[in-house]
Design an enzyme around this catalytic site. Structure first.
Site, PDB file in Angstrom:
ATOM      1  N   THR A  14      -6.263  -9.920   2.077  1.00 31.15           N
ATOM      2  CA  THR A  14      -5.241 -10.131   1.044  1.00 31.15           C
ATOM      3  C   THR A  14      -4.901 -11.601   0.831  1.00 31.15           C
ATOM      4  OG1 THR A  14      -4.253  -7.992   1.454  1.00 31.15           O
ATOM      5  CG2 THR A  14      -2.816  -9.619   0.472  1.00 31.15           C
ATOM      6  N   SER A  74     -10.974  -6.242   4.819  1.00 32.17           N
ATOM      7  CA  SER A  74     -11.295  -6.004   6.235  1.00 32.17           C
ATOM      8  C   SER A  74     -11.587  -4.538   6.548  1.00 32.17           C
ATOM      9  CB  SER A  74     -10.200  -6.546   7.148  1.00 32.17           C
ATOM     10  OG  SER A  74      -9.102  -5.683   7.193  1.00 32.17           O
ATOM     11  N   SER A  75     -11.315  -3.638   5.598  1.00 33.60           N
ATOM     12  CA  SER A  75     -11.723  -2.239   5.808  1.00 33.60           C
ATOM     13  C   SER A  75     -13.245  -2.147   5.890  1.00 33.60           C
ATOM     14  CB  SER A  75     -11.242  -1.356   4.658  1.00 33.60           C
ATOM     15  OG  SER A  75      -9.916  -1.625   4.380  1.00 33.60           O
ATOM     16  N   THR A  93      -5.633  -7.866   7.177  1.00 24.89           N
ATOM     17  CA  THR A  93      -4.806  -7.369   8.283  1.00 24.89           C
ATOM     18  C   THR A  93      -5.251  -5.997   8.781  1.00 24.89           C
ATOM     19  OG1 THR A  93      -3.246  -6.424   6.698  1.00 24.89           O
ATOM     20  CG2 THR A  93      -2.752  -8.623   7.555  1.00 24.89           C
ATOM     21  N   THR A  99      -1.675  -4.919  17.516  1.00 27.94           N
ATOM     22  CA  THR A  99      -1.961  -3.762  16.669  1.00 27.94           C
ATOM     23  C   THR A  99      -1.191  -3.940  15.364  1.00 27.94           C
ATOM     24  OG1 THR A  99      -2.155  -1.355  16.775  1.00 27.94           O
ATOM     25  CG2 THR A  99      -0.066  -2.241  17.495  1.00 27.94           C
ATOM     26  N   ARG A 150      -7.102   9.948  22.947  1.00 29.59           N
ATOM     27  CA  ARG A 150      -5.691   9.538  22.796  1.00 29.59           C
ATOM     28  C   ARG A 150      -4.806  10.718  23.149  1.00 29.59           C
ATOM     29  NH1 ARG A 150      -4.137   7.531  17.567  1.00 29.59           N
ATOM     30  NH2 ARG A 150      -2.720   6.138  18.647  1.00 29.59           N
ATOM     31  N   GLN A 196      -1.115   8.000  23.164  1.00 26.85           N
ATOM     32  CA  GLN A 196      -0.767   7.885  21.738  1.00 26.85           C
ATOM     33  C   GLN A 196       0.516   7.075  21.544  1.00 26.85           C
ATOM     34  OE1 GLN A 196      -0.533  11.740  19.797  1.00 26.85           O
ATOM     35  NE2 GLN A 196      -2.246  12.472  21.005  1.00 26.85           N
ATOM     36  N   CYS A 197       1.285   6.894  22.632  1.00 26.60           N
ATOM     37  CA  CYS A 197       2.531   6.114  22.514  1.00 26.60           C
ATOM     38  C   CYS A 197       2.187   4.655  22.239  1.00 26.60           C
ATOM     39  CB  CYS A 197       3.326   6.169  23.816  1.00 26.60           C
ATOM     40  SG  CYS A 197       3.887   7.815  24.239  1.00 26.60           S
TER      41      CYS A 197
HETATM   42  N1  ASP Z   1      -6.862  -4.470   2.680  1.00 22.28           N
HETATM   43  C1  ASP Z   1      -6.551  -5.798   3.135  1.00 22.28           C
HETATM   44  C2  ASP Z   1      -7.543  -6.168   4.212  1.00 22.28           C
HETATM   45  O1  ASP Z   1      -7.401  -5.755   5.331  1.00 22.28           O
HETATM   46  C3  ASP Z   1      -5.165  -5.857   3.650  1.00 22.28           C
HETATM   47  C4  ASP Z   1      -4.715  -7.194   4.141  1.00 22.28           C
HETATM   48  O2  ASP Z   1      -5.428  -8.154   4.212  1.00 22.28           O
HETATM   49  O3  ASP Z   1      -3.530  -7.288   4.462  1.00 22.28           O
HETATM   50  O4  ASP Z   1      -8.489  -6.859   3.931  1.00 22.28           O
END
Ligand code: ASP
Length: 344
Positions: A15, A60-61, A91, A168, A248, A280-281
């Site tokens: 982003t 990043s997905s 992120t 995380t 988990r 999972q916590c």
């Molecule tokens: N979908 C974005 C990514 O992970 C989200 C971000 O950067 O905050 O590339």
């Protein structure tokens, strides 16, 4: 003698470098030159800053182990030329990348700081500028002897520097998007930068830097829930190509005491799979001896993941299997801290 510190920025996407497409209204990645234009302050920093970018930059997905290997290769190639590295990254999977790099960059003696933003850098209220500028400062920071203040893979976000393999993504909304529930911050950034020296790792001086690019992604993470179907578990645990399973479980590492689950785990362990128990916590650790439900898992051959995050447990398995290790060695090393990822 030129004592100006040298920082390499590696722009992968995310982003921070996106812009809204006029056609579709969705966010799309921009070139790094466009990102840089929005941060003229970079010129005011008294560091030599160079950059390298992924072409094309990615959300990043879409990050995969091949991209982690690319990052390792870039850092290895430029390791002796720079004092610190800043990786601009989306992120969504930043915590996975940070965890993977913490293992792949064995013997690291220099800072590798990952950062990004919740709002694109071209937006008025962006958090990207502060994140980028502070990440560079953190990567350049040195102690009185000229050693890096934070010779680790870290995540910087929302005024806080976290150990990468403890971080995380906890919020899709807040500027302080990342948490590290089981390890205090390495530094906090306010008027001053306060380093938490007691927590920051001290690298072994004579351990050579040994970058690794081999990963084995024959792993899976499964979240238990009341009512999960035995067939689903059995199917996964019997998959012939699978080598590592991150389970988990509930609370301090508990799972139903149903024979089908224990049989599936025993079968998987006997066929050479490594089953790792994490909770999972968000906070706390697995303690399998605490309740009978956890004890049963121990008897079935499950190893404790302690207080590792799921991002960390998954990437650590990929890394250990990628080194060509046998299951018993992987089990032993999963319970041994390699890069500060585990409280013992
Ligand atoms: N979908 C974005 C990514 O992970 C989200 C971000 O950067 O905050 O590339």
């Amino acid at each position: 003698m030129n004592l100006q510190r040298r920082i390499l920025l590696i722009y992968t996407g995310g982003t921070i470098g996106m812009i809204k497409s006029p056609e579709t209204g969705t966010l799309e990645p921009l070139d790094f030159d466009n990102v840089r234009q929005h941060v003229p302050e970079l010129r005011e920093l008294d560091y030599e800053i160079r950059s390298i970018q992924f072409r094309p930059p990615i959300d990043s997905s879409d990050m995969r182990p091949v991209h982690w290997a690319r990052l390792v290769n870039i850092i290895a190639e430029w390791y002796n030329h720079f004092d610190g590295f800043v990786i601009l990254h989306g992120t969504d999977t930043m915590a996975y990348t940070a965890s993977a790099l913490s293992f792949m960059l064995e013997g690291l003696q220099k800072p590798v700081v990952l950062t990004g933003s919740q709002l694109p850098i071209g937006v008025l209220r962006t958090d990207g500028k502060e994140n980028l500028i502070s990440a560079i400062e953190l990567a350049a920071a040195q102690d009185e002897q000229g050693h890096a203040m934070v010779p680790e893979v870290c995540v910087y976000f929302g005024s806080t520097l976290l150990r990468g393999n403890r971080s995380t993504k906890a919020s899709a909304e807040r500027f302080d998007a990342f948490c590290s529930y089981n390890c205090p911050p390495l530094a906090t950034v306010g008027i001053n930068i306060n380093f938490n020296r007691k927590v920051i790792l001290t690298p072994e001086a004579d351990k050579p830097f040994a970058p690794h690019t081999e990963l084995d992604n024959s792993v899976i993470a499964i979240t238990l829930f009341p009512g999960i179907r035995p067939q689903v578990i059995e199917h996964v645990f019997e998959m012939p190509d699978l080598r590592g399973i991150v389970l988990r479980t509930y609370g301090s590492g508990n799972a139903p005491q149903q024979p089908w689950l224990l049989n599936a785990i025993t079968g998987a362990t006997e066929s050479g799979k490594v089953v790792v128990n994490i909770t999972q916590c968000d906070a706390g650790a697995v303690e399998m001896g605490l309740y009978e439900t956890g004890n049963q898992l121990l008897k079935a051959g499950v190893v404790s993941g302690g207080d590792m995050t799921v991002e960390c447990a998954v990437t650590k398995l990929m890394y250990l299997f990628g080194q060509g290790l046998e299951a018993d060695d992987v089990r032993r090393l999963m319970t041994t801290p390699l890069a500060g990822e585990l409280t013992t």
